[in-house]
Design an enzyme around this catalytic site. Structure first.
Site, PDB file in Angstrom:
ATOM      1  CG  ASP A  42      -0.202   0.041   2.533  1.00  0.00           C
ATOM      2  OD1 ASP A  42       1.040  -0.083   2.522  1.00  0.00           O
ATOM      3  OD2 ASP A  42      -0.869   0.208   3.578  1.00  0.00           O
ATOM      4  N   GLY A  43       2.183   1.105  -0.115  1.00  0.00           N
ATOM      5  CA  GLY A  43       3.059   2.263  -0.202  1.00  0.00           C
ATOM      6  C   GLY A  43       3.710   2.662   1.109  1.00  0.00           C
ATOM      7  CD  GLN A 102       5.828  24.865  -0.846  1.00  0.00           C
ATOM      8  OE1 GLN A 102       4.795  24.962  -0.186  1.00  0.00           O
ATOM      9  NE2 GLN A 102       6.079  23.822  -1.613  1.00  0.00           N
ATOM     10  CG  HIS A 135      15.304  29.473  -1.178  1.00  0.00           C
ATOM     11  ND1 HIS A 135      15.778  29.402  -2.464  1.00  0.00           N
ATOM     12  CD2 HIS A 135      14.303  30.381  -1.195  1.00  0.00           C
ATOM     13  CE1 HIS A 135      15.087  30.219  -3.242  1.00  0.00           C
ATOM     14  NE2 HIS A 135      14.194  30.822  -2.498  1.00  0.00           N
ATOM     15  CG  ASP A 184      16.471  33.879  -6.906  1.00  0.00           C
ATOM     16  OD1 ASP A 184      17.438  34.200  -6.186  1.00  0.00           O
ATOM     17  OD2 ASP A 184      16.017  32.725  -6.961  1.00  0.00           O
ATOM     18  CE  LYS A 207      13.366  32.814  -9.791  1.00  0.00           C
ATOM     19  NZ  LYS A 207      14.136  31.627  -9.394  1.00  0.00           N
TER      20      LYS A 207
END
Length: 282
Positions: A42-43, A102, A135, A184, A207
């Site tokens: 089932d993963g 994010q 990031h 960026d 960007k």
């Protein structure tokens, strides 16, 4: 480099001799600690430690890169295994930190997923983490445990200089015809460090993200937008988005700027430089 083998264990979510974890362990004259990893129909993933970790320092080398969700889940399951087996300290070495982009809300009704991932790692039992060229530096504030952000500028500079000298028969770089390009505004601080070390100018790609995989690009140098740029520049582009096709990126810059470049693309693709980093710092 020799590390006391009775107190230090290296783990990886990839159990093969070509994995980064295996190479790090070999560099430290340690064996890669073995796991039993199984995937149900089932993963779901199942992990089991094959040696004792009680009162020992454990280091997990695992990028949460593609497939991001699968690797992130394996990392957290492994951390939980170690915590429940009474490991003295659990350090996660995460060369590529998934969801790092994010890190803020650009619009209403959006998540800050980088903060969520940091909380998940803390809940699973990570004591501290070693990251690489994340990031933004501010992302370290999302973690409730100590983090170290390693920087690869020195490694990149050395590789770039060797490449340039080999291509140009030992001639030095002329600042009047070479520019370092940040893809960026978020990468300006990173590339300015290199520019100061090399005494070069910098340029910035403005960007605008249309969606997750498509952007609009303008080119700025010396705070001015470039529309008809007649000079020929050799460029080194330094970015941290391996999911964005490098060829398309360069083509968009060429078309938007109307500049004849010789382009060197130094993406911060961690797997290309990690061997240098771990030999230097571990």
């Amino acid at each position: 480099m020799n590390v006391p083998q009775d107190n230090c264990l290296i783990f990886g979510i990839e159990q093969n001799e070509n994995s980064l974890a295996s190479k790090v362990a070999k560099c430290l004259n340690l064996h890669l600690s073995q796991l039993s990893i199984k995937k149900f129909s089932d993963g779901e993933w199942f992990l089991r430690l094959l040696e004792t970790v009680r009162n020992r320092k454990c280091y997990i080398v695992a990028s949460t890169s593609s497939p991001v969700n699968e690797n992130l889940m394996l990392l957290m399951i492994l951390v939980d295994c170690l915590k429940r087996a009474s490991a003295a300290k659990i350090t996660a070495i995460i060369p590529y930190f998934g969801y790092a982009r994010q890190d803020r809300r650009n619009n209403n009704r959006e998540p800050i997923t980088a903060k969520l991932v940091a909380d998940l790692l803390a809940t699973s039992g990570v004591d501290n983490a070693i990251l690489m060229d994340i990031h933004t530096d501010q992302l370290q504030g999302f973690f409730s445990f100590p983090t170290d952000n390693m920087n690869a500028n020195i490694i990149l500079l050395d590789e770039f200089m060797n490449d340039w000298l080999n291509d140009h028969q030992g001639s030095t770089i002329n600042a009047s015809d070479f520019v370092l390009v940040s893809p960026d505004y978020g990468g300006v601080k990173r590339i300015r460090v290199l520019a100061d070390m090399m005494h070069l100018n910098i340029a910035i790609v403005d960007k605008k993200r249309i969606n997750n995989d498509e952007v609009e690009i303008d080119f700025y140098k010396d705070s001015k937008q470039v529309e008809d740029f007649t000079y020929v520049y050799n460029c080194a582009i330094m970015g941290d988005e391996p999911t964005y096709p490098i060829k398309d990126y360069i083509e968009q810059i060429l078309w938007s700027c109307m500049v004849a470049f010789r382009v060197y693309f130094f993406a911060i693709l961690i797997f290309k430089i990690l061997n240098f980093i771990f030999n230097l710092f571990l």
